[in-house]
Design an enzyme around this catalytic site. Structure first.
Site, PDB file in Angstrom:
ATOM      1  N   LYS A  51      -3.516  -3.383  12.734  1.00 60.81           N
ATOM      2  CA  LYS A  51      -2.571  -4.495  12.525  1.00 60.81           C
ATOM      3  C   LYS A  51      -1.131  -3.997  12.626  1.00 60.81           C
ATOM      4  CE  LYS A  51      -4.259  -5.406   8.382  1.00 60.81           C
ATOM      5  NZ  LYS A  51      -5.292  -4.351   8.309  1.00 60.81           N
ATOM      6  N   ARG A  92      -4.353 -12.886   2.743  1.00 59.27           N
ATOM      7  CA  ARG A  92      -5.557 -12.093   2.492  1.00 59.27           C
ATOM      8  C   ARG A  92      -6.529 -12.809   1.578  1.00 59.27           C
ATOM      9  NH1 ARG A  92      -3.105  -6.620   3.568  1.00 59.27           N
ATOM     10  NH2 ARG A  92      -4.715  -5.096   3.186  1.00 59.27           N
ATOM     11  N   ARG A 121      -4.229   9.001   9.844  1.00 64.32           N
ATOM     12  CA  ARG A 121      -2.954   8.282   9.994  1.00 64.32           C
ATOM     13  C   ARG A 121      -1.793   9.017   9.318  1.00 64.32           C
ATOM     14  NH1 ARG A 121      -2.665   2.235   8.139  1.00 64.32           N
ATOM     15  NH2 ARG A 121      -3.715   3.071   6.319  1.00 64.32           N
ATOM     16  N   ARG A 143      -0.167   8.032   3.381  1.00 67.28           N
ATOM     17  CA  ARG A 143      -0.264   7.083   2.269  1.00 67.28           C
ATOM     18  C   ARG A 143      -1.229   7.573   1.193  1.00 67.28           C
ATOM     19  NH1 ARG A 143      -1.008   1.301   5.131  1.00 67.28           N
ATOM     20  NH2 ARG A 143      -2.470   1.086   3.417  1.00 67.28           N
ATOM     21  N   ARG A 192     -11.045  -0.983  -0.212  1.00 68.61           N
ATOM     22  CA  ARG A 192     -10.224  -1.881   0.622  1.00 68.61           C
ATOM     23  C   ARG A 192     -11.098  -2.640   1.614  1.00 68.61           C
ATOM     24  NH1 ARG A 192      -6.233   2.665   2.423  1.00 68.61           N
ATOM     25  NH2 ARG A 192      -5.621   1.222   4.078  1.00 68.61           N
TER      26      ARG A 192
HETATM   27  P1  AP5 Z   1      -2.851   0.870  11.577  1.00 63.65           P
HETATM   28  O1  AP5 Z   1      -2.181   0.127  12.666  1.00 63.65           O
HETATM   29  O2  AP5 Z   1      -1.994   1.557  10.566  1.00 63.65           O
HETATM   30  O3  AP5 Z   1      -3.951  -0.051  10.884  1.00 63.65           O
HETATM   31  P2  AP5 Z   1      -3.791  -1.282   9.889  1.00 63.65           P
HETATM   32  O4  AP5 Z   1      -4.747  -2.335  10.326  1.00 63.65           O
HETATM   33  O5  AP5 Z   1      -2.342  -1.661   9.773  1.00 63.65           O
HETATM   34  O6  AP5 Z   1      -4.356  -0.596   8.588  1.00 63.65           O
HETATM   35  P3  AP5 Z   1      -3.830  -0.567   7.095  1.00 63.65           P
HETATM   36  O7  AP5 Z   1      -4.595   0.532   6.426  1.00 63.65           O
HETATM   37  O8  AP5 Z   1      -2.334  -0.472   7.038  1.00 63.65           O
HETATM   38  O9  AP5 Z   1      -4.297  -1.931   6.585  1.00 63.65           O
HETATM   39  P4  AP5 Z   1      -4.489  -2.332   5.160  1.00 63.65           P
HETATM   40  O10 AP5 Z   1      -4.723  -3.764   5.353  1.00 63.65           O
HETATM   41  O11 AP5 Z   1      -5.531  -1.605   4.408  1.00 63.65           O
HETATM   42  O12 AP5 Z   1      -3.119  -1.864   4.452  1.00 63.65           O
HETATM   43  P5  AP5 Z   1      -1.841  -2.669   3.957  1.00 63.65           P
HETATM   44  O13 AP5 Z   1      -0.693  -1.760   4.074  1.00 63.65           O
HETATM   45  O14 AP5 Z   1      -1.774  -4.007   4.566  1.00 63.65           O
HETATM   46  O15 AP5 Z   1      -3.826   1.943  12.270  1.00 63.65           O
HETATM   47  C1  AP5 Z   1      -4.509   2.905  11.480  1.00 63.65           C
HETATM   48  C2  AP5 Z   1      -4.521   4.254  12.223  1.00 63.65           C
HETATM   49  O16 AP5 Z   1      -5.328   4.125  13.399  1.00 63.65           O
HETATM   50  C3  AP5 Z   1      -3.131   4.714  12.704  1.00 63.65           C
HETATM   51  O17 AP5 Z   1      -3.055   6.108  12.575  1.00 63.65           O
HETATM   52  C4  AP5 Z   1      -3.093   4.296  14.193  1.00 63.65           C
HETATM   53  O18 AP5 Z   1      -2.287   5.194  14.960  1.00 63.65           O
HETATM   54  C5  AP5 Z   1      -4.573   4.384  14.581  1.00 63.65           C
HETATM   55  N1  AP5 Z   1      -4.960   3.355  15.542  1.00 63.65           N
HETATM   56  C6  AP5 Z   1      -4.542   2.062  15.610  1.00 63.65           C
HETATM   57  N2  AP5 Z   1      -5.163   1.419  16.612  1.00 63.65           N
HETATM   58  C7  AP5 Z   1      -6.015   2.313  17.177  1.00 63.65           C
HETATM   59  C8  AP5 Z   1      -6.952   2.245  18.265  1.00 63.65           C
HETATM   60  N3  AP5 Z   1      -7.121   1.141  18.983  1.00 63.65           N
HETATM   61  N4  AP5 Z   1      -7.657   3.360  18.566  1.00 63.65           N
HETATM   62  C9  AP5 Z   1      -7.494   4.507  17.842  1.00 63.65           C
HETATM   63  N5  AP5 Z   1      -6.619   4.648  16.815  1.00 63.65           N
HETATM   64  C10 AP5 Z   1      -5.887   3.548  16.483  1.00 63.65           C
HETATM   65  O19 AP5 Z   1      -2.197  -2.900   2.408  1.00 63.65           O
HETATM   66  C11 AP5 Z   1      -2.245  -1.823   1.504  1.00 63.65           C
HETATM   67  C12 AP5 Z   1      -2.549  -2.378   0.124  1.00 63.65           C
HETATM   68  O20 AP5 Z   1      -1.495  -3.268  -0.300  1.00 63.65           O
HETATM   69  C13 AP5 Z   1      -3.828  -3.210   0.002  1.00 63.65           C
HETATM   70  O21 AP5 Z   1      -4.961  -2.393  -0.210  1.00 63.65           O
HETATM   71  C14 AP5 Z   1      -3.498  -4.106  -1.207  1.00 63.65           C
HETATM   72  O22 AP5 Z   1      -3.654  -3.407  -2.421  1.00 63.65           O
HETATM   73  C15 AP5 Z   1      -2.018  -4.383  -1.016  1.00 63.65           C
HETATM   74  N6  AP5 Z   1      -1.755  -5.605  -0.229  1.00 63.65           N
HETATM   75  C16 AP5 Z   1      -1.113  -5.673   0.982  1.00 63.65           C
HETATM   76  N7  AP5 Z   1      -1.042  -6.950   1.389  1.00 63.65           N
HETATM   77  C17 AP5 Z   1      -1.630  -7.715   0.424  1.00 63.65           C
HETATM   78  C18 AP5 Z   1      -1.890  -9.103   0.300  1.00 63.65           C
HETATM   79  N8  AP5 Z   1      -1.506  -9.981   1.264  1.00 63.65           N
HETATM   80  N9  AP5 Z   1      -2.546  -9.532  -0.817  1.00 63.65           N
HETATM   81  C19 AP5 Z   1      -2.918  -8.671  -1.777  1.00 63.65           C
HETATM   82  N10 AP5 Z   1      -2.725  -7.337  -1.723  1.00 63.65           N
HETATM   83  C20 AP5 Z   1      -2.083  -6.850  -0.623  1.00 63.65           C
END
Ligand code: AP5
Length: 228
Positions: A23, A98, A137, A171, A182
Site C-alpha cells: 500500500k 480499516r 523492509r 519499524r 496484524r
Molecule cells: P509496503 O509498501 O511498506 O507495504 P504496506 O502494505 O504499506 O505494509 P504496512 O506494513 O505498512 O501495512 P500495515 O497496514 O500493517 O501498516 P500501517 O503502517 O498502515 O511494502 C512492504 C515491503 O515490501 C517494503 O519493503 C516494500 O519495498 C516491499 N514491497 C512492496 N511491494 C512489493 C512487491 N510487489 N514485491 C516485492 N516487494 C514489495 O499500520 C501500522 C499500525 O498502525 C497498525 O498495525 C495499527 O496498529 C495502526 N493503524 C494504522 N492505520 C489504522 C487504522 N486505520 N485503524 C486502526 N489502526 C491503524
C-alpha cells in the site's frame, strides 16, 4: 451549468490490503504520478507516537501489539490532516479505512464535502509471502522512501535514491509475532470492507504478487479511469 463547466471533484482513492501488500509503496508512486496526496494513517499515528501527543501515547501499545487503534483516535488524526490545504487536489488513503465504523465515518465526512470515494483497490496477495516482505523492509529516516533488502534495495548501497540520506530505520512492529496479529486484524476487521466497496460499485482488485512496477501500472490504470 454545462457538463464541461462542472467543477471536477478531488479524487479519493482507497488502497486496501494486508500488511506488506504494498500500500505504502504504491501510494507514493501514485502520489508522484497523479499529484494526489498520500494519507497513511500508520504514518500519522507513528508521527503522533514520536511527538508524544495524547493520541500517540494511547496508540503506542496497541500498535506494538499489532492490534487496531480505536476508531476515535484514528479519525481524529486523519480529520486533522484532512484540514491541510494540500489535500484539496485529491487523496490516496493508505491503511484507512480499516473497520466498518471508519468506512461509515469516511462516507459521511466525504458526503458533507459533496465528495465520494472515487475508487477502492484491493491489493490481493498471499499471506505467507507478506512476512518476507515485512521482515526485509526499511525506510529512509529523512524522506520516508521505502526499501526492501531483497526486492527494492537502494541503487547505491546505504544511500537513499530520493534524497541521498544515509540514515535508515526499521519499524518496531515489523517482527513475526506482531505481523501475525496484524494479519489477523486485517482478516477479521478490514477484509469485510472489500464487500462494502463492491456494493458501492467502486471496487477494483489488483494482483499484488508481481513486480512493483507491474502493480504500479495496473493501479495507475484504475486511478486514471477514476479521475479521467
Ligand atoms: P509496503 O509498501 O511498506 O507495504 P504496506 O502494505 O504499506 O505494509 P504496512 O506494513 O505498512 O501495512 P500495515 O497496514 O500493517 O501498516 P500501517 O503502517 O498502515 O511494502 C512492504 C515491503 O515490501 C517494503 O519493503 C516494500 O519495498 C516491499 N514491497 C512492496 N511491494 C512489493 C512487491 N510487489 N514485491 C516485492 N516487494 C514489495 O499500520 C501500522 C499500525 O498502525 C497498525 O498495525 C495499527 O496498529 C495502526 N493503524 C494504522 N492505520 C489504522 C487504522 N486505520 N485503524 C486502526 N489502526 C491503524
Amino acid at each position: 451549468m454545462a457538463d464541461s463547466q462542472v467543477e471536477a471533484r478531488p479524487a479519493v482513492i482507497i488502497l486496501l490490503g494486508p500488511p506488506g501488500a504494498g500500500k505504502g509503496t504504491q501510494a507514493r508512486m501514485l502520489q508522484e504520478r497523479f499529484g494526489l496526496v498520500q494519507l497513511s494513517t500508520g504514518d500519522l499515528l507513528r508521527a503522533a507516537v514520536a511527538a508524544g501527543t495524547e493520541a500517540g501515547k494511547q496508540a503506542k501499545a496497541v500498535m506494538e501489539a499489532g492490534g487496531l487503534v480505536s476508531d476515535e483516535i484514528v479519525l481524529a488524526v486523519l480529520k486533522d490532516r484532512m484540514e491541510d490545504p494540500d489535500v484539496r487536489e485529491g487523496i490516496i488513503l493508505d491503511g484507512f479505512p480499516r473497520t466498518t465504523g471508519q468506512a461509515a465515518a469516511l462516507d459521511s465526512l466525504l458526503a458533507e464535502q459533496g465528495q465520494k470515494v472515487s475508487a477502492a483497490v484491493s491489493l490481493e496477495v498471499d499471506d505467507a509471502a507478506m512476512v518476507e516482505r515485512i521482515a526485509g523492509r526499511f525506510t529512509c529516516a529523512n524522506c520516508g522512501e521505502g526499501y526492501h533488502d531483497r526486492f527494492k534495495p537502494p541503487a547505491v548501497d546505504g544511500v537513499c535514491d530520493k534524497c541521498g540520506s544515509t540514515e535508515f530505520t526499521r519499524r518496531p512492529d515489523d517482527n513475526a509475532d506482531t505481523v501475525r496479529e496484524r494479519m489477523a486484524a486485517y482478516h477479521a476487521q478490514t477484509a469485510p470492507l472489500i464487500a462494502h466497496y463492491e456494493r458501492l460499485g467502486v471496487l477494483s482488485r489488483v494482483d499484488a504478487m508481481g513486480p512493483i512496477k507491474d502493480i504500479g501500472q495496473a493501479l495507475g490504470a484504475v486511478v486514471q479511469r477514476a479521475t479521467g
